[in-house]
Design an enzyme around this catalytic site. Sequence first.
Site: not given
Ligand SMILES: NC(=O)c1ccc[n+]([C@@H]2O[C@H](COP(=O)([O-])OP(=O)(O)OC[C@H]3O[C@@H](n4cnc5c(N)ncnc54)[C@H](O)[C@@H]3O)[C@@H](O)[C@H]2O)c1
Length: 261
Positions: A143, A156
């Site tokens: 991120s 985080y």
């Molecule tokens: N959305 C953003 O703005 C953003 C920005 C920068 C980085 N990220 C990173 O991208 C990644 C994905 O984020 P996202 O926004 O798609 O999240 P999201 O919540 O939409 O999806 C996360 C997925 O991870 C799964 N998950 C959560 N805990 C779990 C566990 N214990 N075991 C197995 N699966 C698990 C969930 O079921 C879900 O399908 C994360 O690492 C997040 O930090 C997101």
Amino acid sequence: MSTTEAQPAPVLAAGPLSGRRAVVTGGAGGIGAACARALAGRGAHVVVADRDEAGAGDLAADLGGDAWAVDLLDTRALETLTLEADILVNNAGIQTVSPLEEFDPEDFRRIQRLMVEAPFLLIRAALPGMYARGFGRIINVSSVHGLRASPFKAAYVTAKHGLEGLSKVTALEGGARGVTSNCVNPGYVRTPLVEHQLADQARVHGISEEEVLGQIMLTESAIKRLVEPEEVASLVAWLAGDDAGMVTGSSYVMDGGWSAR
Ligand SMILES: NC(=O)c1ccc[n+]([C@@H]2O[C@H](COP(=O)([O-])OP(=O)(O)OC[C@H]3O[C@@H](n4cnc5c(N)ncnc54)[C@H](O)[C@@H]3O)[C@@H](O)[C@H]2O)c1
């Protein structure tokens, strides 16, 4: 590794990732699902790893891949894992927003376990096979908060900075053995995780969700919109391919200019 077989496998188009097996954690939703689709679209056989068993199964069936129903917080179970993967996308993540002095220690530990310890154990489980085949692509979804900090996100920001370090060590150890490791560093992406954060931030700051978007999330951004999951996935897919063979130990920011200041 326990996987459930997907429904009838459609014939995959030949593509630059044909013959590669990709494991995407958190692959059932958000950025992970977009990555799974992008990798499968380029010919990879994709394993959708997620605690959401139904979501992982549905997407795997769509993509002609496999589902791996797994709770990655159960890190003990990962210690003895052998993971067959040419491409590993460490993507699963969660967020908790709270001032440091009120931060629940268990929430802090849970975030480190899912976002640092689990990626470490999955990399550890995948490397022997990658080394044996002389090819591997580790892609860590970090991120902007892997490179910069924001208030109220102690767990985080700590975890993402830790992931950056893990990724660089993996790059140094894997370089001579055909394995690259990189981070992708998105700003705010349009996913359920961000939708939950909008609500959390609104509560912490005492303002509306619309004000959170305009006044907190995108104030520093040169481009005033959320990143789309497919944009992150296209970068991940490029890093997974042969064209990125000289790219390792790097962190690729996709934040609309947020961190340019
Ligand atoms: N959305 C953003 O703005 C953003 C920005 C920068 C980085 N990220 C990173 O991208 C990644 C994905 O984020 P996202 O926004 O798609 O999240 P999201 O919540 O939409 O999806 C996360 C997925 O991870 C799964 N998950 C959560 N805990 C779990 C566990 N214990 N075991 C197995 N699966 C698990 C969930 O079921 C879900 O399908 C994360 O690492 C997040 O930090 C997101």
